[in-house]
Design an enzyme around this catalytic site. Structure first.
Site, PDB file in Angstrom:
ATOM      1  N   ASP A  25      -8.710   0.550   7.567  1.00 17.65           N
ATOM      2  CA  ASP A  25      -8.556   1.889   7.008  1.00 17.65           C
ATOM      3  C   ASP A  25      -9.114   1.841   5.607  1.00 17.65           C
ATOM      4  OD1 ASP A  25      -6.074   0.498   5.749  1.00 17.65           O
ATOM      5  OD2 ASP A  25      -6.235   2.409   4.695  1.00 17.65           O
ATOM      6  N   GLY A  67      -3.413  -7.021   0.234  1.00 14.08           N
ATOM      7  CA  GLY A  67      -3.727  -7.661  -1.039  1.00 14.08           C
ATOM      8  C   GLY A  67      -5.189  -8.021  -1.224  1.00 14.08           C
ATOM      9  N   GLN A  95       0.299 -11.745   2.516  1.00 11.53           N
ATOM     10  CA  GLN A  95      -0.137 -11.650   1.119  1.00 11.53           C
ATOM     11  C   GLN A  95      -0.610 -13.035   0.660  1.00 11.53           C
ATOM     12  OE1 GLN A  95      -0.732  -9.155  -0.839  1.00 11.53           O
ATOM     13  NE2 GLN A  95       0.170  -7.431   0.304  1.00 11.53           N
ATOM     14  N   ASP A 146       1.681   3.585   6.346  1.00  9.03           N
ATOM     15  CA  ASP A 146       1.883   2.412   5.496  1.00  9.03           C
ATOM     16  C   ASP A 146       3.326   2.434   4.983  1.00  9.03           C
ATOM     17  OD1 ASP A 146       2.012   4.306   3.524  1.00  9.03           O
ATOM     18  OD2 ASP A 146       0.215   3.674   2.468  1.00  9.03           O
ATOM     19  N   SER A 147       3.675   1.469   4.172  1.00 10.18           N
ATOM     20  CA  SER A 147       5.065   1.340   3.740  1.00 10.18           C
ATOM     21  C   SER A 147       5.302   1.934   2.368  1.00 10.18           C
ATOM     22  CB  SER A 147       5.432  -0.142   3.688  1.00 10.18           C
ATOM     23  OG  SER A 147       4.670  -0.764   2.661  1.00 10.18           O
ATOM     24  N   GLY A 148       4.243   2.383   1.735  1.00  8.35           N
ATOM     25  CA  GLY A 148       4.384   2.860   0.367  1.00  8.35           C
ATOM     26  C   GLY A 148       4.179   1.759  -0.659  1.00  8.35           C
ATOM     27  N   GLY A 149       4.126   0.516  -0.197  1.00 11.94           N
ATOM     28  CA  GLY A 149       3.992  -0.616  -1.124  1.00 11.94           C
ATOM     29  C   GLY A 149       2.743  -0.508  -1.985  1.00 11.94           C
ATOM     30  N   TYR A 150       1.624  -0.159  -1.362  1.00  6.36           N
ATOM     31  CA  TYR A 150       0.373  -0.096  -2.112  1.00  6.36           C
ATOM     32  C   TYR A 150       0.392   1.041  -3.137  1.00  6.36           C
ATOM     33  CZ  TYR A 150      -4.532   0.108  -3.300  1.00  6.36           C
ATOM     34  OH  TYR A 150      -5.713   0.114  -3.995  1.00  6.36           O
ATOM     35  N   ASP A 164       5.770  -4.467   1.302  1.00  2.53           N
ATOM     36  CA  ASP A 164       5.223  -5.683   0.692  1.00  2.53           C
ATOM     37  C   ASP A 164       4.910  -5.404  -0.766  1.00  2.53           C
ATOM     38  OD1 ASP A 164       3.147  -3.872   1.116  1.00  2.53           O
ATOM     39  OD2 ASP A 164       1.643  -5.453   1.354  1.00  2.53           O
TER      40      ASP A 164
END
Lengths: 376, 376
Positions: free
Chosen positions: B271, B221, B194, B92-96, B146
């Site tokens: 996931d 989201g 999103q 993932d991008s780390g955004g969450y 995101d």
């Protein structure tokens, strides 16, 4: 239970043998992983079989009695059925755990009264009751109730305690012989030599224990803080008295070096929490030496945990990855480390056995000891 | 990366396909076990391969960036080399995670500034930097940065946030296209739709994301507290816009029922931490229903954890034994439960795939849902 000597070291007292139990054979010398609560901590049973090659595991009467309790284990059909381990199991008598409870227990001639470390509930282990409990557990090898004296311990106390252990043993044997196994297979009972670090008491105790002529004999009360040399001295003394045609089990020992030295004194069986407990703390035994994997020096070390390991996970994973798992507090760290350490112990006694049979034990021991004992 | 559609449900929108990556094929629909810190918690990689049959796992950029850090992963040769997982990895991008940090982070047009949950140290994730980080991790599928909006979220904020996510995506794509993979194999970049729970925003976002024409598309989201029906509505809406010839990944979803419903809406990849996190809390997914293994009712239940399980440990061990392990706080409890739950999830999506190909998905789903959703 049968014990057959396969070979004896011509230059020393090391022996190789085979113990035959209702759940299969055990090649000695052997190390028994400790499965306190019916599980060897952080290890799957399949791994115990395949990667670790354990031949017998230990269960703790004190823990199993308290949790899950006898009703559940009896209903399951014994400990083998309960946890799916179909190879031999040895259970201790709870004596050592009760001893460890310190101010939570009181010993009398009748037995050991103690309060549970889980909920404070009161219980009493008599020699007869620990036989009954181990009948319910259905272990292949049961242990007699004893008092494990602390170190140091004055001669007067050690003597009185030893004598009580001997009287408890007589009661254990009587009760054992008057009861039947519950699950259709034979169980053996091992008595335990005590006597602290006193030569006269150890001689008396070993002779007394031998006189019961049970199927195997154990040495207790060592590895409780005394110097290694003293442990070796007592072990050598006792092994010289215990019959050669029966397995000798040195309880709670020890480091890889302790095990190799005591094999050399005539011991056949060992157990210790060290490989599993140290694993959970990040301390690894390898064929190259001892590693504290949490150490920063392994941060960028992409070599195998132990390139010569029998366990796949130790050859496949790197020191840097295992260190990361420990630093991050991940389950997989203790899981890989526990397999590593147990596998190392089992391969060590397997190698010892091979060298005894080859008549080369002492030379091999001298060569390997400095390597596996050094800290990397 | 290639995506090939194998079959589509004639009665609905479910699809079966194959994603081909540099580390092998992924049969969709697929569930991806979460391996936050480079390890799927309490599970050996060999078990992921053999008992769980995972085809792709997820790694969390936020966690891996902080620990062990990029220097170590780069020196190892990427995440695959570091943890020995040779099949596909999505990061993932780390955004969450940054979103989850709440008062420890601040979002600006530039990116997300945050302080580490480990040591409080300050860091900045820009769209460009998370591309660089994922280049170092060497995942097969990288995710764009995101902002994951909370639920509920007012329309004004949701719109502004979505527009920033779109601008961040443009920067991610530019940087991704200007950089090269570090380890000699191709990586793909998935953008993320999103728009909170607003139909107009979700339509706008899905159209915008589709216009970037990347190799797959994700829906973010959702599963952040909104009612399931709302999640299904948004998923259906977005799936109707995202191109059919590319995989669709619904992030962070969900229960087995959520997964079956969203497969029916056209989702290919999922996931969620649920199977592993719930496992560690003693909550088991089985073919007979959901079990809280800590419940006293299982104390004397000597039936298999799940007699129909694919995982050996779930067929071999009993509910009573697993309950004992949880009550005693033993490692082996979460270890067995994690394999059980992940294996269940993977077998579920495998069965879904088979039924899609057989043209029987909806009927199968209706039949199985009440069974696997009931609480035992």
């Amino acid at each position: 239970m049968k014990f057959q000597l396969t070979a004896s070291d011509p230059k020393g007292k090391a022996r190789a043998g085979i113990i035959t139990t209702a759940h299969g054979e055990i090649e000695t010398p052997i190390f028994m992983p400790v499965g306190t609560a019916g599980t060897v901590k952080a290890v799957h049973f399949e791994e115990l079989r395949k990667q670790i090659e354990a031949q017998i595991i230990l269960g703790n009467t004190y823990h199993l009695y308290l949790r899950p309790g006898l009703d559940i284990i009896r209903a399951a059909g014994g400990l083998h059925q309960f946890n799916t381990w179909e190879r031999p199991i040895l259970t201790d008598s709870g004596g050592y755990q009760v001893y460890s409870l310190a101010d939570r227990r009181k010993l009398t001639e009748e037995g050991a009264r103690f309060s549970s470390h889980i909920d404070g509930s009161k219980h009493m282990f008599t020699p007869e009751y620990v036989m009954d409990i181990q009948r319910v557990l259905g272990s292949d090898i049961m242990m007699a109730l004893d008092e494990c004296t602390p170190y140091p311990c004055d001669h007067t106390y050690a003597k009185k305690s030893m004598e009580m252990t001997h009287r408890w043993l007589a009661r254990c044997c009587t009760h054992f012989d008057q009861t039947e196994p519950l699950y259709g297979f034979d169980q053996a009972l091992f008595p335990i030599v005590q006597g602290s670090t006193y030569r006269d008491l150890r001689i008396q105790s070993a002779e007394k224990i031998a006189s019961f002529e049970r199927e195997g004999n154990a040495i207790g009360g060592l590895s409780v803080g005394e110097p290694h040399e003293m442990m070796y001295e007592m072990t050598e003394l006792v092994c010289g008295i215990l019959p050669a045609d029966k397995p000798r089990y040195l309880m709670g020992v020890g480091t890889p070096a302790n095990i190799l030295e005591c094999i050399d004194l005539g011991v056949d069986m060992f157990d210790c929490v060290m490989p599993t407990r140290n694993a959970r703390n990040g301390m690894l035994f390898t064929n190259q030496g001892i590693i504290n994997i949490k150490n920063k020096k392994w941060e960028m070390d992409f070599s195998a945990i132990d390139e010569d390991a029998h366990a796949d996970t130790s050859r496949v994973h790197t020191k840097a990855y295992l260190r990361h798992l420990f630093v991050a507090g991940e389950y997989l760290g203790p899981m890989i480390a526990s397999i590593n350490n147990l596998s190392f112990y089992l391969q060590l006694v397997k190698a010892a056995r091979k060298e005894i049979i080859a008549g080369n034990y002492k030379a091999w021991k001298e060569r390997i000891l400095p390597v596996i004992s050094r800290r990397l």
